[in-house]
Design a protein around this motif. Structure first.
Motif, mmCIF file in Angstrom:
data_model
loop_
_atom_site.group_PDB
_atom_site.id
_atom_site.type_symbol
_atom_site.label_atom_id
_atom_site.label_comp_id
_atom_site.label_asym_id
_atom_site.label_seq_id
_atom_site.Cartn_x
_atom_site.Cartn_y
_atom_site.Cartn_z
ATOM 1 N N GLU A 1 -9.460 -0.557 -6.777
ATOM 2 C CA GLU A 1 -7.886 0.188 -6.964
ATOM 3 C C GLU A 1 -7.157 0.628 -6.405
ATOM 4 O O GLU A 1 -5.421 0.253 -6.614
ATOM 5 C CB GLU A 1 -8.200 0.977 -8.707
ATOM 6 N N GLN A 2 -7.081 1.412 -5.730
ATOM 7 C CA GLN A 2 -5.977 2.145 -5.391
ATOM 8 C C GLN A 2 -5.962 1.072 -3.772
ATOM 9 O O GLN A 2 -4.433 1.130 -3.021
ATOM 10 C CB GLN A 2 -6.716 3.559 -4.369
ATOM 11 N N GLN A 3 -6.841 0.588 -2.846
ATOM 12 C CA GLN A 3 -5.515 -0.321 -2.264
ATOM 13 C C GLN A 3 -4.947 -1.797 -2.996
ATOM 14 O O GLN A 3 -3.747 -1.690 -2.175
ATOM 15 C CB GLN A 3 -6.884 -1.316 -1.886
ATOM 16 N N ALA A 4 -5.648 -1.717 -3.973
ATOM 17 C CA ALA A 4 -4.345 -2.487 -4.944
ATOM 18 C C ALA A 4 -2.974 -1.778 -5.209
ATOM 19 O O ALA A 4 -1.974 -3.076 -4.837
ATOM 20 C CB ALA A 4 -5.393 -3.501 -6.022
ATOM 21 N N GLN A 5 -3.125 -0.643 -5.331
ATOM 22 C CA GLN A 5 -1.847 -0.042 -5.662
ATOM 23 C C GLN A 5 -1.483 -0.185 -4.416
ATOM 24 O O GLN A 5 0.454 -0.124 -4.552
ATOM 25 C CB GLN A 5 -2.224 1.017 -5.797
ATOM 26 N N THR A 6 -1.432 -0.498 -2.857
ATOM 27 C CA THR A 6 -1.002 -0.462 -1.535
ATOM 28 C C THR A 6 -0.377 -1.255 -1.102
ATOM 29 O O THR A 6 -0.576 -2.443 -1.977
ATOM 30 C CB THR A 6 -2.163 -0.001 -0.889
ATOM 31 N N PRO A 7 1.621 -1.595 -0.755
ATOM 32 C CA PRO A 7 1.979 -2.408 -0.477
ATOM 33 C C PRO A 7 0.732 -3.380 0.402
ATOM 34 O O PRO A 7 0.196 -3.228 1.252
ATOM 35 C CB PRO A 7 3.227 -1.751 0.449
ATOM 36 N N PRO A 8 0.935 -4.861 -0.351
ATOM 37 C CA PRO A 8 0.268 -5.572 1.022
ATOM 38 C C PRO A 8 0.120 -5.807 2.778
ATOM 39 O O PRO A 8 -0.536 -5.680 3.316
ATOM 40 C CB PRO A 8 0.544 -7.392 0.820
ATOM 41 N N ASP A 9 0.982 -5.469 2.851
ATOM 42 C CA ASP A 9 1.431 -4.995 4.325
ATOM 43 C C ASP A 9 0.748 -3.464 5.598
ATOM 44 O O ASP A 9 -0.028 -3.813 5.914
ATOM 45 C CB ASP A 9 2.753 -5.316 5.352
ATOM 46 N N GLN A 10 0.973 -2.936 4.090
ATOM 47 C CA GLN A 10 -0.279 -1.619 4.715
ATOM 48 C C GLN A 10 -1.406 -1.894 4.309
ATOM 49 O O GLN A 10 -2.522 -0.325 4.988
ATOM 50 C CB GLN A 10 0.248 -0.695 4.070
ATOM 51 N N ARG A 11 -1.780 -2.422 3.620
ATOM 52 C CA ARG A 11 -3.802 -2.156 3.507
ATOM 53 C C ARG A 11 -4.553 -2.332 4.389
ATOM 54 O O ARG A 11 -4.804 -3.301 5.034
ATOM 55 C CB ARG A 11 -3.988 -3.511 2.232
ATOM 56 N N ARG A 12 -5.643 -1.933 4.514
ATOM 57 C CA ARG A 12 -6.757 -2.112 5.225
ATOM 58 C C ARG A 12 -8.163 -2.558 4.583
ATOM 59 O O ARG A 12 -8.141 -2.316 3.416
ATOM 60 C CB ARG A 12 -6.611 -0.633 6.218
ATOM 61 N N PRO A 13 -8.940 -2.750 5.460
ATOM 62 C CA PRO A 13 -9.709 -3.533 5.288
ATOM 63 C C PRO A 13 -11.198 -1.809 4.767
ATOM 64 O O PRO A 13 -10.890 -1.130 5.475
ATOM 65 C CB PRO A 13 -11.346 -3.751 5.904
#
Length: 443
Positions: free
Chosen positions: A65-77
């Motif tokens: 859920e935290q990852q989904a709220q992060t801008p796509p270009d800032q997401r990390r696996p």
């Protein structure tokens, strides 16, 4: 807005409790026995595989859920599931170790104390205690499990208070040093949002353990320098109990920064992370996430005095209330409040000062008393008021708007010194408990 607050608070609670009771999630085998297994034996107790699986899934759900709220270009696996499972298991083991020590010491939490704590949780959500089970059920959370996990948390708080916090003293010299730093450093008036990674070491580390810790540090720095997210690295590698929160220590005043970081963080820019900082518990890496300024603090205060009476085997609620009404009439007829309070009030601390509670700020007193004070003029007496502590008769003596900035600085300094010592002492204490425990991981 209330539903958003509810969802946020209950999502945090979900990390500490199972989503449904274990009895609802385990299947029965052909023999009628529960199909479950042991993830770890911890002294006289166990961590069940079902509990480990459930809590790992809850952590993964929150991380997604935290990852989904992060801008796509800032997401990390996300870290691999086995890595997260290892961290969750270690936290469950530590909890078992602490709860067993608390049991040996006879630390318990009564239903009354638990209900008071849950009432405060419900009030923060804008609910009554009676409606809390319904709110939890709407989030697929089992109320019985929530109660027992809340009881465990209160027990652990008492244990830490007994074993750690009660032994921490703030000396006048430490307080003055902190105040001097606060007066001379503008940085202490700033707020810092920080995170950290801990690579722990036992108190008497061998050369082999030291080498292993440094190798782990090298691996962590390599990942940070390659651009991996600090929070994800903390989840995967940190030994601190904040690992599953991405190492977050939240917002701290400059004067409240842990001593280890006090000289480092103010010199950093948002996004920077530090070189290794060694302490008695191991090596720390701190990251500065954000900085913001501070403002003067002005609060409306009420100077109030009271007389407290409690029910007993002889006097029930009606009798105590009637007694206070008689006392109220005596004071209205000209008797002095202070001598009466000194003679009969069951709040022995304030009774010595004629019932004087001094200047109180919002939140200092039970809500029933604050609601009554808000309606009183200076010099006016309240009607008898019932709280969980007994029956009160109040008199408002004065009101003011008070700049508490300097007082709060002094209080923050005292809290900071105490908290700095507490963080370090708690890490060492936990490590000692863990090292002394028999732990057999069976995964």
């Amino acid at each position: 807005m209330k539903s958003k607050i509810l969802s946020g608070l209950l999502a945090c609670a979900a990390l500490a409790i199972s989503a449904v009771a274990l009895s609802q999630t385990r299947e029965l085998g052909s023999t009628g026995q529960l199909l479950d297994g042991i993830a770890a034996v911890v002294d006289d107790g166990v961590v069940l595989k079902s509990e480990l699986v459930e809590r790992t899934q809850l952590v993964l759900q929150q991380l997604r859920e935290q990852q989904a709220q992060t801008p796509p270009d800032q997401r990390r696996p996300l870290p691999p599931t086995p890595t997260i499972e290892k961290q969750v298991l270690e936290q469950l083991v530590l909890k078992q170790v602490q709860l067993q020590r608390a049991k040996r010491l006879g630390i318990t939490v009564s239903d009354q104390t638990l209900n008071q704590a849950l009432t405060r949780v419900a009030q923060n959500l804008g609910l009554t205690l009676e409606r809390l089970p319904e709110a939890l059920a709407a989030q697929n959370l089992d109320y019985t499990m929530y109660r027992e996990d809340s009881r465990d948390e209160l027990i652990l708080q008492q244990l830490v208070q007994r074993d750690v916090l009660s032994h921490i003293q703030v000396t006048p010299r430490e307080l003055n040093q902190c105040l001097d730093r606060s007066a001379t450093s503008q940085a202490n008036d700033q707020d810092y949002n920080i995170s950290h990674i801990l690579v722990s070491l036992p108190p008497s580390a061998t050369q082999q353990q030291l080498a292993a810790a440094k190798a782990k540090l090298d691996e962590i720095y390599a990942k940070l320098k390659s651009g991996e997210d600090f929070g994800q690295v903390a989840i995967a590698y940190s030994d601190a109990d904040t690992a599953l929160q991405g190492g977050s220590l939240g917002w701290r005043k400059g004067s409240e920064l842990p001593t280890l970081f006090a000289d480092v963080v103010p010199k950093m820019k948002p996004g920077d992370y530090s070189d290794p900082i060694q302490s008695g518990s191991g090596f720390h890496i701190v990251k500065l996430n954000e900085v913001r300024g501070a403002e003067r603090v002005v609060r409306d205060q009420v100077k109030v005095r009271h007389i407290l009476l409690k029910t007993n085997a002889v006097m029930d609620d009606d009798a105590v209330e009637q007694r206070l009404r008689q006392i109220r009439q005596q004071i209205e007829n000209g008797d002095d409040f202070a001598p009466i309070a000194k003679a009969i009030s069951e709040d022995k601390v304030s009774a010595a000062d004629g019932g004087d509670l001094g200047w109180t700020s919002p939140g200092d007193l039970p809500p029933e008393l604050e609601q009554a004070m808000a309606k009183l003029q200076v010099g006016e007496l309240s009607e008898p008021i019932k709280t969980r502590y007994g029956w009160d008769l109040l008199q408002v003596m004065d009101r003011r708007s008070h700049d508490m900035t300097d007082e709060l600085k002094q209080q923050r300094c005292a809290d900071q010194v105490r908290d700095n010592k507490a963080e370090e002492e708690r890490e060492l204490w936990l490590r000692r408990l863990r090292d002394q425990a028999y732990v057999d991981v069976r995964l």
